[in-house]
Design a protein around this motif. Structure first.
Motif, PDB file in Angstrom:
ATOM      1  N   PRO A   4       0.925  -1.202  -0.113  1.00 33.11           N
ATOM      2  CA  PRO A   4       0.119   0.081  -0.181  1.00 33.11           C
ATOM      3  C   PRO A   4       0.980   1.418  -0.050  1.00 33.11           C
ATOM      4  CG  PRO A   4       0.081  -0.868   2.117  1.00 33.11           C
ATOM      5  CD  PRO A   4       0.686  -2.043   1.195  1.00 33.11           C
ATOM      6  N   GLN A   5       2.080   1.288   0.408  1.00 35.47           N
ATOM      7  CA  GLN A   5       2.761   2.237   0.307  1.00 35.47           C
ATOM      8  C   GLN A   5       3.927   2.057  -0.360  1.00 35.47           C
ATOM      9  OE1 GLN A   5       2.851   4.577   4.032  1.00 35.47           O
ATOM     10  NE2 GLN A   5       4.512   5.767   3.706  1.00 35.47           N
ATOM     11  N   TYR A   6       4.381   3.210  -1.230  1.00 36.43           N
ATOM     12  CA  TYR A   6       5.477   3.100  -2.420  1.00 36.43           C
ATOM     13  C   TYR A   6       5.404   1.870  -2.938  1.00 36.43           C
ATOM     14  CZ  TYR A   6       6.881   7.048   0.787  1.00 36.43           C
ATOM     15  OH  TYR A   6       7.147   8.307   1.360  1.00 36.43           O
ATOM     16  N   SER A   7       4.184   1.422  -3.628  1.00 35.55           N
ATOM     17  CA  SER A   7       4.075   0.089  -3.965  1.00 35.55           C
ATOM     18  C   SER A   7       5.252  -0.252  -5.095  1.00 35.55           C
ATOM     19  CB  SER A   7       2.777  -0.011  -4.996  1.00 35.55           C
ATOM     20  OG  SER A   7       2.871   0.785  -6.229  1.00 35.55           O
ATOM     21  N   ASN A   8       5.555  -1.580  -4.795  1.00 33.83           N
ATOM     22  CA  ASN A   8       6.362  -2.493  -5.615  1.00 33.83           C
ATOM     23  C   ASN A   8       5.559  -2.870  -6.999  1.00 33.83           C
ATOM     24  OD1 ASN A   8       8.111  -4.211  -7.191  1.00 33.83           O
ATOM     25  ND2 ASN A   8       8.409  -5.466  -5.235  1.00 33.83           N
ATOM     26  N   PRO A   9       5.911  -2.306  -8.335  1.00 32.86           N
ATOM     27  CA  PRO A   9       7.090  -1.389  -8.665  1.00 32.86           C
ATOM     28  C   PRO A   9       6.819  -0.217  -8.909  1.00 32.86           C
ATOM     29  CG  PRO A   9       6.210  -2.456 -10.696  1.00 32.86           C
ATOM     30  CD  PRO A   9       5.252  -2.904  -9.407  1.00 32.86           C
ATOM     31  N   ASP A  10       5.492   0.391  -8.961  1.00 32.43           N
ATOM     32  CA  ASP A  10       5.299   1.774  -9.295  1.00 32.43           C
ATOM     33  C   ASP A  10       5.489   2.807  -8.269  1.00 32.43           C
ATOM     34  OD1 ASP A  10       4.220   1.281 -12.013  1.00 32.43           O
ATOM     35  OD2 ASP A  10       1.988   0.554 -11.058  1.00 32.43           O
ATOM     36  N   GLY A  11       5.818   2.527  -6.953  1.00 31.81           N
ATOM     37  CA  GLY A  11       6.042   3.730  -6.030  1.00 31.81           C
ATOM     38  C   GLY A  11       4.772   4.283  -5.910  1.00 31.81           C
ATOM     39  N   TYR A  12       3.655   3.993  -6.080  1.00 29.50           N
ATOM     40  CA  TYR A  12       2.162   4.640  -5.583  1.00 29.50           C
ATOM     41  C   TYR A  12       1.881   4.220  -4.217  1.00 29.50           C
ATOM     42  CZ  TYR A  12       1.379   4.791 -10.744  1.00 29.50           C
ATOM     43  OH  TYR A  12       1.628   5.040 -12.052  1.00 29.50           O
ATOM     44  N   THR A  13       1.331   5.166  -3.518  1.00 33.06           N
ATOM     45  CA  THR A  13       0.866   5.015  -2.023  1.00 33.06           C
ATOM     46  C   THR A  13      -0.908   4.935  -2.203  1.00 33.06           C
ATOM     47  OG1 THR A  13       2.761   6.197  -1.308  1.00 33.06           O
ATOM     48  CG2 THR A  13       0.629   6.192   0.140  1.00 33.06           C
ATOM     49  N   TYR A  14      -1.478   4.168  -1.654  1.00 34.79           N
ATOM     50  CA  TYR A  14      -3.016   4.106  -1.730  1.00 34.79           C
ATOM     51  C   TYR A  14      -3.626   5.308  -1.121  1.00 34.79           C
ATOM     52  CZ  TYR A  14      -2.320  -0.978  -2.705  1.00 34.79           C
ATOM     53  OH  TYR A  14      -2.244  -2.287  -3.303  1.00 34.79           O
ATOM     54  N   SER A  15      -4.534   5.615  -1.579  1.00 33.63           N
ATOM     55  CA  SER A  15      -5.240   6.864  -1.198  1.00 33.63           C
ATOM     56  C   SER A  15      -6.283   6.736   0.155  1.00 33.63           C
ATOM     57  CB  SER A  15      -6.254   7.544  -2.233  1.00 33.63           C
ATOM     58  OG  SER A  15      -7.319   6.664  -2.159  1.00 33.63           O
ATOM     59  N   ASP A  16      -6.324   7.625   0.994  1.00 34.27           N
ATOM     60  CA  ASP A  16      -7.034   7.388   2.325  1.00 34.27           C
ATOM     61  C   ASP A  16      -8.397   6.668   1.902  1.00 34.27           C
ATOM     62  OD1 ASP A  16      -4.952   8.589   3.223  1.00 34.27           O
ATOM     63  OD2 ASP A  16      -6.138  10.160   4.041  1.00 34.27           O
ATOM     64  N   GLU A  17      -9.291   6.842   0.726  1.00 33.86           N
ATOM     65  CA  GLU A  17     -10.218   6.500   0.449  1.00 33.86           C
ATOM     66  C   GLU A  17     -10.036   4.966  -0.091  1.00 33.86           C
ATOM     67  OE1 GLU A  17     -14.354   6.255  -1.291  1.00 33.86           O
ATOM     68  OE2 GLU A  17     -13.180   7.298   0.465  1.00 33.86           O
ATOM     69  N   THR A  18      -9.158   4.595  -0.654  1.00 35.59           N
ATOM     70  CA  THR A  18      -9.040   3.348  -1.307  1.00 35.59           C
ATOM     71  C   THR A  18      -8.659   2.389   0.050  1.00 35.59           C
ATOM     72  OG1 THR A  18      -7.832   3.928  -3.051  1.00 35.59           O
ATOM     73  CG2 THR A  18      -7.088   1.868  -2.388  1.00 35.59           C
ATOM     74  N   ILE A  19      -7.874   2.875   1.016  1.00 34.65           N
ATOM     75  CA  ILE A  19      -7.818   2.248   2.415  1.00 34.65           C
ATOM     76  C   ILE A  19      -9.119   2.048   3.420  1.00 34.65           C
ATOM     77  CG2 ILE A  19      -6.524   2.121   4.449  1.00 34.65           C
ATOM     78  CD1 ILE A  19      -4.355   3.730   3.055  1.00 34.65           C
ATOM     79  N   ARG A  20      -9.864   3.132   3.250  1.00 40.49           N
ATOM     80  CA  ARG A  20     -10.991   3.066   3.789  1.00 40.49           C
ATOM     81  C   ARG A  20     -12.149   2.006   3.004  1.00 40.49           C
ATOM     82  NH1 ARG A  20     -16.078   3.861   3.370  1.00 40.49           N
ATOM     83  NH2 ARG A  20     -16.016   4.646   1.419  1.00 40.49           N
ATOM     84  N   ARG A  21     -12.120   1.909   1.690  1.00 46.10           N
ATOM     85  CA  ARG A  21     -12.723   0.950   1.070  1.00 46.10           C
ATOM     86  C   ARG A  21     -12.459  -0.510   1.230  1.00 46.10           C
ATOM     87  NH1 ARG A  21     -13.755   3.631  -5.113  1.00 46.10           N
ATOM     88  NH2 ARG A  21     -14.980   1.706  -5.423  1.00 46.10           N
ATOM     89  N   PHE A  22     -11.100  -0.672   1.418  1.00 43.71           N
ATOM     90  CA  PHE A  22     -10.462  -2.001   1.742  1.00 43.71           C
ATOM     91  C   PHE A  22     -11.212  -2.489   3.257  1.00 43.71           C
ATOM     92  CE2 PHE A  22      -7.062  -2.054  -1.203  1.00 43.71           C
ATOM     93  CZ  PHE A  22      -7.261  -3.353  -1.931  1.00 43.71           C
ATOM     94  N   ALA A  23     -10.995  -1.461   3.905  1.00 45.07           N
ATOM     95  CA  ALA A  23     -11.429  -1.783   5.608  1.00 45.07           C
ATOM     96  C   ALA A  23     -13.034  -2.309   5.515  1.00 45.07           C
ATOM     97  CB  ALA A  23     -11.171  -0.382   6.319  1.00 45.07           C
ATOM     98  N   ALA A  24     -13.530  -1.584   4.722  1.00 47.46           N
ATOM     99  CA  ALA A  24     -15.154  -1.757   4.613  1.00 47.46           C
ATOM    100  C   ALA A  24     -15.601  -2.950   3.814  1.00 47.46           C
ATOM    101  CB  ALA A  24     -16.083  -0.384   4.415  1.00 47.46           C
ATOM    102  N   LEU A  25     -14.836  -3.507   2.985  1.00 46.24           N
ATOM    103  CA  LEU A  25     -15.274  -4.397   1.902  1.00 46.24           C
ATOM    104  C   LEU A  25     -16.292  -5.672   2.303  1.00 46.24           C
ATOM    105  CD1 LEU A  25     -11.888  -5.947   0.150  1.00 46.24           C
ATOM    106  CD2 LEU A  25     -13.715  -4.616  -0.844  1.00 46.24           C
ATOM    107  N   LYS A  26     -17.189  -5.839   1.638  1.00 48.16           N
ATOM    108  CA  LYS A  26     -18.220  -6.572   1.766  1.00 48.16           C
ATOM    109  C   LYS A  26     -17.974  -8.063   0.959  1.00 48.16           C
ATOM    110  CE  LYS A  26     -22.020  -3.940   3.128  1.00 48.16           C
ATOM    111  NZ  LYS A  26     -21.217  -2.686   3.610  1.00 48.16           N
ATOM    112  N   THR A  27     -17.563  -9.025   1.582  1.00 50.58           N
ATOM    113  CA  THR A  27     -17.119 -10.204   0.809  1.00 50.58           C
ATOM    114  C   THR A  27     -17.777 -11.440   1.069  1.00 50.58           C
ATOM    115  OG1 THR A  27     -15.767 -11.285   2.650  1.00 50.58           O
ATOM    116  CG2 THR A  27     -14.545  -9.408   1.259  1.00 50.58           C
ATOM    117  N   ALA A  28     -18.191 -12.197  -0.111  1.00 48.63           N
ATOM    118  CA  ALA A  28     -18.900 -13.351  -0.253  1.00 48.63           C
ATOM    119  C   ALA A  28     -18.105 -14.563   0.756  1.00 48.63           C
ATOM    120  CB  ALA A  28     -19.151 -14.010  -1.744  1.00 48.63           C
TER     121      ALA A  28
END
Length: 427
Positions: A184-208
């Motif tokens: 999630p932080q400085y992703s391998n290989p792009d170096g992107y950091t997940y946004s706060d909104e992305t992290i919130r959506r991961f926390a809230a996932l509804k899964t089968a």
């Protein structure tokens, strides 16, 4: 003078190809042995931590002898250090040996053999089991789930993180999807950091799947390359707000802080998961190397100490990253839209995206000239890059002079591969 390759006619491209082949021959005559394949710290970086080995007292402040058996979850002092780094509670931290990858492997293996506390049955008994893989991503993550018989499903990455619309839809519909790999932080290989909104959506996932797991690899949580210390919401804490904390396994290690081959690793997870995990681990191991855990605690002390140490790494690394980006800008930009690359604020890699259909050829040209790159396609499940466009550049291990030479050679190889393809396409 360089010009836009897309504006060149056949004769101009042929002349450019001849000129590039002459430059390439010069590099071949240098008998180079350069390696930008893996994100390895250089010798100067590992030298920074040698004082860690000067310790001779292995009794902790509260009288525990770290030379002996005990403390499966890790030394309390080491758990506190990683809790500080992760932003969680010490009771939610498990400290392992030198490899976070081994901890990840062991957890997937536990899932396969026994399932987790919330599994209807072991993953190994789930037919057509699947795992989500944000791409481009880390080849060693993908290798674990591939080896364990999961079908790997690619999810496209953006600068804000993986495509959450796609992830939410897939996991809500399919209970054979058992987890996802994330850096999630400085992703391998792009170096992107997940946004706060992305992290919130991961926390809230509804899964089968009741036993869906998020493998959240904070490999680069303190590996900043700029003055900006990026801090993101802590997934474990966010997931608690939705009652999903048992879904989260966060990982990190000191591999690129102290010694890659002899550091310490950690997991952050819910107290439920901790109990279950320790029950399974206790059959395998009595305790990890607590002497090394104590050495690390006394050397690094706390998160502030870790960040101070990482600032020393940064001074060594920034010139190497700059050398690559400057060379790309000087040698590739004038040729038109033949390549683009990331400008990471941390981590260990630069992603170079060359004209589609050219990445494998670039890697081969480099190899034939003594420059080893990560295999083209490695950042994708099954090593298949659908565009044959991505190359992962690791500027950390070679010396600055070597990085400069390697970058110049790489640009010649990119331009040559593109000219060859443009000429072939004109046929």
């Amino acid at each position: 003078l360089m010009a836009d390759y897309f504006a060149m006619n056949h004769d101009e491209l042929t002349a450019e190809k001849t000129a590039l082949e002459a430059q390439y021959k010069k590099f071949q005559g240098m008998n180079l042995k350069l390696n930008m394949a893996r994100g390895k710290p250089g010798p100067h970086q590992m030298d920074l931590a040698m004082d860690l080995l000067k310790m001779d007292n292995y009794i902790t402040d509260n009288g525990f002898d770290t030379r002996n058996y005990g403390e499966l979850e890790g030394l309390p002092e080491a758990r506190a250090l990683f809790a500080d780094v992760f932003g969680v509670q010490p009771g939610e931290v498990f400290v392992g040996g030198n490899s976070s990858l081994q901890l990840m492997y062991n957890l997937v293996a536990i899932g396969m053999m026994f399932g987790f506390q919330d599994s209807p049955k072991p993953w190994g008994q789930v037919e057509h089991r699947k795992f989500l893989c944000p791409v481009p991503g880390y080849d060693r993550h993908f290798a674990i789930t591939e080896e364990m018989g999961f079908e790997l499903i690619s999810v496209p990455m953006s600068p804000d993180g993986p495509d959450m619309d796609m992830i939410e839809k897939l996991v809500a519909e399919d209970d054979t999807i058992k987890g996802i790999w994330c850096v999630p932080q400085y992703s391998n290989p792009d170096g992107y950091t997940y946004s706060d909104e992305t992290i919130r959506r991961f926390a809230a996932l509804k899964t089968a799947a009741p036993d869906f797991k998020i493998f959240w690899d904070e490999a680069y949580i303190v590996h900043h390359l700029t003055d900006e210390i990026i801090e993101t919401p802590v997934l474990l804490n966010e997931a608690k707000k939705y009652g999903n904390e048992d879904r989260v396994f966060m990982f990190t290690s000191t591999s690129k802080i102290t010694f890659p081959g002899a550091g310490i690793s950690a997991i952050a997870c819910s107290e439920n998961s901790m109990k279950y995990m320790c029950k399974r681990f206790s059959t395998m191991i009595i305790s990890y190397d607590k002497m090394n855990q104590l050495r690390h605690v006394r050397f690094l002390k706390n998160k502030a100490g870790v960040l101070a140490h990482m600032a020393k790494h940064r001074r060594r690394l920034v010139p190497c990253f700059d050398a690559v980006k400057t060379t790309f800008a000087e040698e590739l930009t004038p040729c038109g839209n033949i390549a683009h690359w990331t400008n990471p604020k941390g981590g260990y890699f630069i992603s170079l995206y060359v004209m589609p259909g050219c990445a494998k050829r670039v890697a081969q040209l480099c190899k034939d000239c003594g420059l080893t790159l990560t295999g083209a396609g490695s950042a994708y499940p099954y090593h298949k890059d659908p565009d044959d466009s991505h190359l992962r550049i690791a500027p950390t291990y070679p010396s600055l002079t070597e990085v400069e030479t390697a970058s110049a050679l790489l640009c010649v190889c990119v331009r040559l591969a593109v000219v060859e393809k443009l000429l072939a396409d004109q046929q």
